[in-house]
Design a protein around this motif. Structure first.
Motif, PDB file in Angstrom:
ATOM      1  N   ASP A  80       0.862  -1.181   0.000  1.00  0.00           N
ATOM      2  CA  ASP A  80       0.000   0.000   0.000  1.00  0.00           C
ATOM      3  C   ASP A  80       0.903   1.238   0.000  1.00  0.00           C
ATOM      4  N   ASP A  81       0.636   2.183  -0.873  1.00  0.00           N
ATOM      5  CA  ASP A  81       1.367   3.447  -0.834  1.00  0.00           C
ATOM      6  C   ASP A  81       0.472   4.553  -1.359  1.00  0.00           C
ATOM      7  N   ILE A  82       1.057   5.712  -1.597  1.00  0.00           N
ATOM      8  CA  ILE A  82       0.275   6.888  -1.977  1.00  0.00           C
ATOM      9  C   ILE A  82      -0.408   6.714  -3.325  1.00  0.00           C
ATOM     10  N   ARG A  83       0.124   5.842  -4.185  1.00  0.00           N
ATOM     11  CA  ARG A  83      -0.421   5.682  -5.528  1.00  0.00           C
ATOM     12  C   ARG A  83      -1.522   4.629  -5.613  1.00  0.00           C
ATOM     13  N   SER A  84      -1.497   3.635  -4.714  1.00  0.00           N
ATOM     14  CA  SER A  84      -2.457   2.552  -4.842  1.00  0.00           C
ATOM     15  C   SER A  84      -2.427   1.680  -3.596  1.00  0.00           C
ATOM     16  N   THR A  85      -3.260   0.630  -3.614  1.00  0.00           N
ATOM     17  CA  THR A  85      -3.285  -0.340  -2.521  1.00  0.00           C
ATOM     18  C   THR A  85      -2.740  -1.671  -3.012  1.00  0.00           C
ATOM     19  N   ALA A  86      -2.281  -2.469  -2.076  1.00  0.00           N
ATOM     20  CA  ALA A  86      -1.757  -3.790  -2.424  1.00  0.00           C
ATOM     21  C   ALA A  86      -2.840  -4.645  -3.071  1.00  0.00           C
ATOM     22  N   ASN A  87      -4.042  -4.593  -2.531  1.00  0.00           N
ATOM     23  CA  ASN A  87      -5.129  -5.408  -3.060  1.00  0.00           C
ATOM     24  C   ASN A  87      -5.459  -5.020  -4.504  1.00  0.00           C
ATOM     25  N   TYR A  88      -5.515  -3.729  -4.766  1.00  0.00           N
ATOM     26  CA  TYR A  88      -5.789  -3.261  -6.130  1.00  0.00           C
ATOM     27  C   TYR A  88      -4.704  -3.743  -7.081  1.00  0.00           C
ATOM     28  N   ARG A  89      -3.446  -3.558  -6.697  1.00  0.00           N
ATOM     29  CA  ARG A  89      -2.336  -3.943  -7.562  1.00  0.00           C
ATOM     30  C   ARG A  89      -2.397  -5.436  -7.907  1.00  0.00           C
ATOM     31  N   ALA A  90      -2.610  -6.265  -6.891  1.00  0.00           N
ATOM     32  CA  ALA A  90      -2.607  -7.713  -7.115  1.00  0.00           C
ATOM     33  C   ALA A  90      -3.726  -8.126  -8.066  1.00  0.00           C
ATOM     34  N   HIS A  91      -4.920  -7.609  -7.851  1.00  0.00           N
ATOM     35  CA  HIS A  91      -6.050  -8.057  -8.660  1.00  0.00           C
ATOM     36  C   HIS A  91      -6.027  -7.463 -10.065  1.00  0.00           C
ATOM     37  N   VAL A  92      -5.514  -6.265 -10.215  1.00  0.00           N
ATOM     38  CA  VAL A  92      -5.344  -5.723 -11.562  1.00  0.00           C
ATOM     39  C   VAL A  92      -4.296  -6.533 -12.319  1.00  0.00           C
ATOM     40  N   ALA A  93      -3.208  -6.902 -11.644  1.00  0.00           N
ATOM     41  CA  ALA A  93      -2.178  -7.723 -12.286  1.00  0.00           C
ATOM     42  C   ALA A  93      -2.755  -9.050 -12.753  1.00  0.00           C
ATOM     43  N   ALA A  94      -3.604  -9.657 -11.938  1.00  0.00           N
ATOM     44  CA  ALA A  94      -4.244 -10.913 -12.332  1.00  0.00           C
ATOM     45  C   ALA A  94      -5.133 -10.701 -13.559  1.00  0.00           C
ATOM     46  N   ASN A  95      -5.824  -9.582 -13.622  1.00  0.00           N
ATOM     47  CA  ASN A  95      -6.648  -9.274 -14.795  1.00  0.00           C
ATOM     48  C   ASN A  95      -5.786  -9.086 -16.042  1.00  0.00           C
ATOM     49  N   LEU A  96      -4.652  -8.424 -15.884  1.00  0.00           N
ATOM     50  CA  LEU A  96      -3.747  -8.240 -17.018  1.00  0.00           C
ATOM     51  C   LEU A  96      -3.198  -9.582 -17.491  1.00  0.00           C
ATOM     52  N   LEU A  97      -2.859 -10.437 -16.548  1.00  0.00           N
ATOM     53  CA  LEU A  97      -2.379 -11.775 -16.906  1.00  0.00           C
ATOM     54  C   LEU A  97      -3.443 -12.513 -17.722  1.00  0.00           C
ATOM     55  N   GLU A  98      -4.671 -12.467 -17.267  1.00  0.00           N
ATOM     56  CA  GLU A  98      -5.748 -13.149 -17.986  1.00  0.00           C
ATOM     57  C   GLU A  98      -5.906 -12.570 -19.397  1.00  0.00           C
ATOM     58  N   GLU A  99      -5.779 -11.257 -19.531  1.00  0.00           N
ATOM     59  CA  GLU A  99      -5.868 -10.631 -20.849  1.00  0.00           C
ATOM     60  C   GLU A  99      -4.773 -11.152 -21.772  1.00  0.00           C
ATOM     61  N   PHE A 100      -3.548 -11.255 -21.242  1.00  0.00           N
ATOM     62  CA  PHE A 100      -2.439 -11.789 -22.035  1.00  0.00           C
ATOM     63  C   PHE A 100      -2.700 -13.229 -22.453  1.00  0.00           C
ATOM     64  N   LEU A 101      -3.170 -14.052 -21.536  1.00  0.00           N
ATOM     65  CA  LEU A 101      -3.393 -15.467 -21.836  1.00  0.00           C
ATOM     66  C   LEU A 101      -4.501 -15.643 -22.871  1.00  0.00           C
ATOM     67  N   GLU A 102      -5.521 -14.823 -22.806  1.00  0.00           N
ATOM     68  CA  GLU A 102      -6.572 -14.864 -23.823  1.00  0.00           C
ATOM     69  C   GLU A 102      -6.014 -14.457 -25.188  1.00  0.00           C
ATOM     70  N   GLN A 103      -5.114 -13.482 -25.174  1.00  0.00           N
ATOM     71  CA  GLN A 103      -4.467 -13.059 -26.431  1.00  0.00           C
ATOM     72  C   GLN A 103      -3.614 -14.188 -26.986  1.00  0.00           C
ATOM     73  N   MET A 104      -2.883 -14.882 -26.102  1.00  0.00           N
ATOM     74  CA  MET A 104      -2.016 -15.965 -26.559  1.00  0.00           C
ATOM     75  C   MET A 104      -2.852 -17.124 -27.111  1.00  0.00           C
ATOM     76  N   ALA A 105      -3.961 -17.459 -26.432  1.00  0.00           N
ATOM     77  CA  ALA A 105      -4.830 -18.534 -26.902  1.00  0.00           C
ATOM     78  C   ALA A 105      -5.423 -18.185 -28.265  1.00  0.00           C
ATOM     79  N   ALA A 106      -5.791 -16.924 -28.468  1.00  0.00           N
ATOM     80  CA  ALA A 106      -6.368 -16.501 -29.733  1.00  0.00           C
ATOM     81  C   ALA A 106      -5.348 -16.589 -30.864  1.00  0.00           C
ATOM     82  N   CYS A 107      -4.088 -16.305 -30.570  1.00  0.00           N
ATOM     83  CA  CYS A 107      -3.037 -16.399 -31.591  1.00  0.00           C
ATOM     84  C   CYS A 107      -2.849 -17.838 -32.048  1.00  0.00           C
ATOM     85  N   GLU A 108      -2.956 -18.783 -31.137  1.00  0.00           N
ATOM     86  CA  GLU A 108      -2.853 -20.197 -31.482  1.00  0.00           C
ATOM     87  C   GLU A 108      -4.030 -20.636 -32.334  1.00  0.00           C
ATOM     88  N   GLY A 109      -5.190 -20.096 -31.982  1.00  0.00           N
ATOM     89  CA  GLY A 109      -6.394 -20.481 -32.718  1.00  0.00           C
ATOM     90  C   GLY A 109      -6.411 -19.921 -34.126  1.00  0.00           C
TER      91      GLY A 109
END
Length: 290
Positions: free
Chosen positions: A261-290
């Motif tokens: 947690d710091d002035i820019r954001s919270t730990a919880n926000y950072r972790a869950h946004v990162a997980a969302n970004l990861l999912e976006e990347f994996l969906e992009q990778m799966a689509a490239c294979e398809g």
């Protein structure tokens, strides 16, 4: 309170060898300054503790971007404008060109250097996650000689690196033969530009016969240093990208990261946004294979 500049000393030896001799003669006394985009902020705020500065600006040897067989070498003194405008970087390492384009305003990009961004050792820096997924190597130099290592071994902890007091970063070397076909980079900040990242994720990957055969994931602002997320990578390696596997990778990331947690954001926000970004990347990778 603003610093009194008369209390500081700045020298500009004009050559790499002269700078290294100065650092060797008085280890830990002189602080190298390249573009100055970080140190000058500290100076203006009255919190620059270093009193003796040695300028690296204008040393051509540190600013070159050169091709050599399987490697593209970027001098530590190359500015983000140099990187953003280089045709080979844009073609072969587009994530680095993109990261360079959002590192501050144009004025900052004209002065800020790749070496400075690395040595400043901020966990929120823009270029390190890209360098990690491209499996860059870093070259350190001193009056005693040079040494080269994987960039992944450079950061030891928050604002701590393997550098010795008499060393400089001379260049970053990018392996042209290790690129993976799917590339992804996202930065989340308060604004689209001119903002330090709340979280950033750089990823590259490859699929074959429906399975992940290679994946690299690196993050900013999720640990005390820029870091590869090896446990998250392991949760994906060799697997088909089903909905269940993507959820398992999200869970692995949430277990692996240690945001604050710091002035820019919270730990919880950072972790869950990162997980969302990861999912976006994996969906992009799966689509490239398809």
């Amino acid at each position: 309170m603003r610093s009194n500049v008369s209390e500081y000393e700045l020298v500009a030896p004009g050559s790499l060898s002269a700078v290294l001799m100065l650092l060797a003669a008085e280890p830990g006394v002189w602080t190298p300054i390249a573009g100055g985009t970080e140190l000058m902020v500290a100076l203006g705020a009255g919190r620059l503790a270093q009193r003796k500065l040695v300028s690296l600006w204008g040393i051509d040897e540190l600013r070159r971007i050169t091709e050599s067989g399987d490697w593209l070498s970027i001098g530590a003194g190359a500015t983000f404008t140099d990187i953003r405008q280089d045709a080979v970087v844009a073609k072969e390492f587009p994530l680095l060109a993109r990261a360079a384009s959002w590192t501050g305003a144009i004025a900052n990009q004209n002065r800020g250097t790749l070496g400075g961004n690395i040595v400043n050792a901020s966990p929120a820096a823009d270029s390190p996650p890209v360098l990690l997924v491209y499996e860059a190597e870093i070259e350190l130099v001193s009056a005693q000689g040079a040494r080269r290592m994987p960039y992944s071994e450079f950061h030891l902890g928050y604002k701590r690196t393997v550098m010795k007091p008499q060393e400089l970063v001379k260049a970053v070397h990018l392996p042209r033969s290790r690129r993976l076909p799917v590339e992804y980079l996202r930065k989340v900040g308060t604004r689209n530009a001119l903002a330090i990242s709340k979280v950033a994720l750089a990823c590259t990957g490859a699929m074959q016969s429906g399975k992940v055969i290679a994946v690299r994931i690196a993050a900013a602002s999720l640990r005390e240093t820029p870091a590869r997320l090896s446990a998250t990578e392991a949760a994906l390696q060799g697997h088909t990208l089903t909905v269940e596997r993507i959820q398992a990778a999200r869970a692995a990331l949430l277990q692996e990261v240690k945001p604050i947690d710091d002035i820019r954001s919270t730990a919880n926000y950072r972790a869950h946004v990162a997980a969302n970004l990861l999912e976006e990347f994996l969906e992009q990778m799966a689509a490239c294979e398809g």
